[in-house]
Design a protein around this motif. Structure first.
Motif, PDB file in Angstrom:
ATOM      1  N   ASN A 116      25.659   3.737 -68.789  1.00 41.70           N
ATOM      2  CA  ASN A 116      24.822   3.070 -67.770  1.00 41.70           C
ATOM      3  C   ASN A 116      23.678   3.987 -67.359  1.00 41.70           C
ATOM      4  OD1 ASN A 116      26.667   0.562 -66.859  1.00 41.70           O
ATOM      5  ND2 ASN A 116      27.975   2.360 -67.163  1.00 41.70           N
ATOM      6  N   PRO A 117      22.745   4.254 -68.256  1.00 40.04           N
ATOM      7  CA  PRO A 117      21.634   5.157 -67.914  1.00 40.04           C
ATOM      8  C   PRO A 117      20.824   4.607 -66.740  1.00 40.04           C
ATOM      9  CG  PRO A 117      21.189   3.963 -69.953  1.00 40.04           C
ATOM     10  CD  PRO A 117      22.622   3.686 -69.616  1.00 40.04           C
ATOM     11  N   GLY A 118      20.455   5.488 -65.857  1.00 45.69           N
ATOM     12  CA  GLY A 118      19.672   5.075 -64.703  1.00 45.69           C
ATOM     13  C   GLY A 118      20.494   4.891 -63.446  1.00 45.69           C
ATOM     14  N   VAL A 119      21.815   4.771 -63.576  1.00 41.48           N
ATOM     15  CA  VAL A 119      22.661   4.647 -62.387  1.00 41.48           C
ATOM     16  C   VAL A 119      22.841   6.026 -61.758  1.00 41.48           C
ATOM     17  CG1 VAL A 119      24.944   4.040 -61.526  1.00 41.48           C
ATOM     18  CG2 VAL A 119      23.871   2.648 -63.299  1.00 41.48           C
ATOM     19  N   GLU A 120      22.602   6.122 -60.470  1.00 36.01           N
ATOM     20  CA  GLU A 120      22.777   7.392 -59.764  1.00 36.01           C
ATOM     21  C   GLU A 120      24.198   7.478 -59.229  1.00 36.01           C
ATOM     22  OE1 GLU A 120      20.969   9.964 -55.996  1.00 36.01           O
ATOM     23  OE2 GLU A 120      20.063   8.036 -56.559  1.00 36.01           O
ATOM     24  N   ILE A 121      24.883   8.569 -59.529  1.00 34.32           N
ATOM     25  CA  ILE A 121      26.247   8.775 -59.042  1.00 34.32           C
ATOM     26  C   ILE A 121      26.261  10.024 -58.175  1.00 34.32           C
ATOM     27  CG2 ILE A 121      28.665   9.105 -59.666  1.00 34.32           C
ATOM     28  CD1 ILE A 121      28.060   7.824 -62.344  1.00 34.32           C
TER      29      ILE A 121
END
Length: 304
Positions: A116-121
């Motif tokens: 899920n590139p772009g998801v900030e964790i």
């Protein structure tokens, strides 16, 4: 009564029941904060604070209102964040106990980010008590925990079994794989994780069930500190097996059993029962549950 009243009340509670400090944090005048509290009390016909001298002290009704207020404010914050960032890919706020955060979570986050590139964790690694606070005050969406949460408002899902190993100095009186009696075990010098950690809670639950009381000579948040203490002959430790595989394989310590004691536990995924888990959060939780089936088991690479 409005969400503004609730947030003012929460700020007063969060600042030690001090209206002046709450007013400073909210950039309000102190009389306006006091007025909002009076309006709440008049609206419900209850007393939320006792006025003892110049101090405010939460009443029992106030403590109940605090629990409801945190849940309501948390839901409103979720709604604001979800709707205002609808066009963005998303944000996850994950918590983890120290053991899970050290060994498993880095691999979970790396794999999820690749999918899920772009998801900030955003991650917080802390004690079980702190994680439960984060779930209650909505600073965490979910948490991966070793121990069972105490609050009735927390839901959990068991996702992995773990066991604790009893490790001893290699030059001590015990050999690898030896089974100790309860009396031999009880008389050892114990190096244990800090109170509030899932590892410590599981240890205390198991020994208490066997009728034992143990007072440690060392307590630490660091697994490395405890392992090094065992290597130096300071005592024995009870730690997650996966976390001590390295020193066991290198012969730095030995692992023993204890007759009648079995240190096993479940890792759990926890969230507030009123929390709306987004599809992204659900995907992350599913990845954690299936990780050992789909990917190589993470190994702890800490230095000892």
């Amino acid at each position: 009564m409005t969400i503004r009243h609730i947030k003012i009340f929460l700020s007063v509670c969060d600042h030690g029941c001090n209206t002046t400090h709450a007013a400073e944090a909210l950039h309000m005048a102190q009389p306006a904060v006091s007025l909002a509290i009076r309006e709440l009390e008049q609206y419900y016909g209850v007393r939320l604070f006792d006025r003892i001298g110049r101090r405010l002290v939460l009443t029992e009704t106030g403590r109940r209102f605090l629990a409801y207020g945190r849940r309501i404010a948390g839901l409103v914050d979720d709604m604001e964040r979800e709707l205002r960032n609808w066009d963005q890919l998303g944000l996850l706020r994950a918590g983890a106990s120290i053991t899970i955060g050290a060994q498993f979570l880095p691999s979970y986050v790396r794999t999820f980010s690749q999918l899920n590139p772009g998801v900030e964790i955003r991650v917080e690694v802390a004690s079980s008590d702190r994680l439960e606070e984060g779930l209650m005050d909505n600073s965490l969406d979910f948490a991966l925990m070793e121990g069972a949460p105490r609050g009735d408002c927390i839901r959990t899902l068991a996702y992995m079994e773990d066991r604790l190993a009893v490790i001893c100095p290699r030059d001590g009186p015990f050999r690898q794989g030896q089974i100790l009696t309860l009396e031999e075990f009880r008389t050892q010098r114990f190096l244990l994780r800090e109170r509030g950690s899932g590892t410590r809670e599981e240890f205390e639950r198991t020994v208490a069930a066997a009728g034992l009381t143990v007072e440690p000579v060392w307590e630490a948040m660091s697994t490395t500190a405890l392992v090094n203490g065992v290597i130096c002959g300071l005592g024995i430790a009870v730690l997650p097996y996966r976390m001590v595989l390295g020193p066991l394989e290198r012969g730095l310590v030995v692992s023993v059993g204890v007759k009648g004691l079995e240190f096993r536990r479940q890792f759990r995924i926890a969230w507030h029962k009123d929390k709306y888990l987004t599809p992204l959060a659900g995907s992350f939780i599913d990845l954690c549950r299936r990780y050992e089936l789909d990917y190589p088991t993470p190994r702890y690479n800490g230095l000892y």
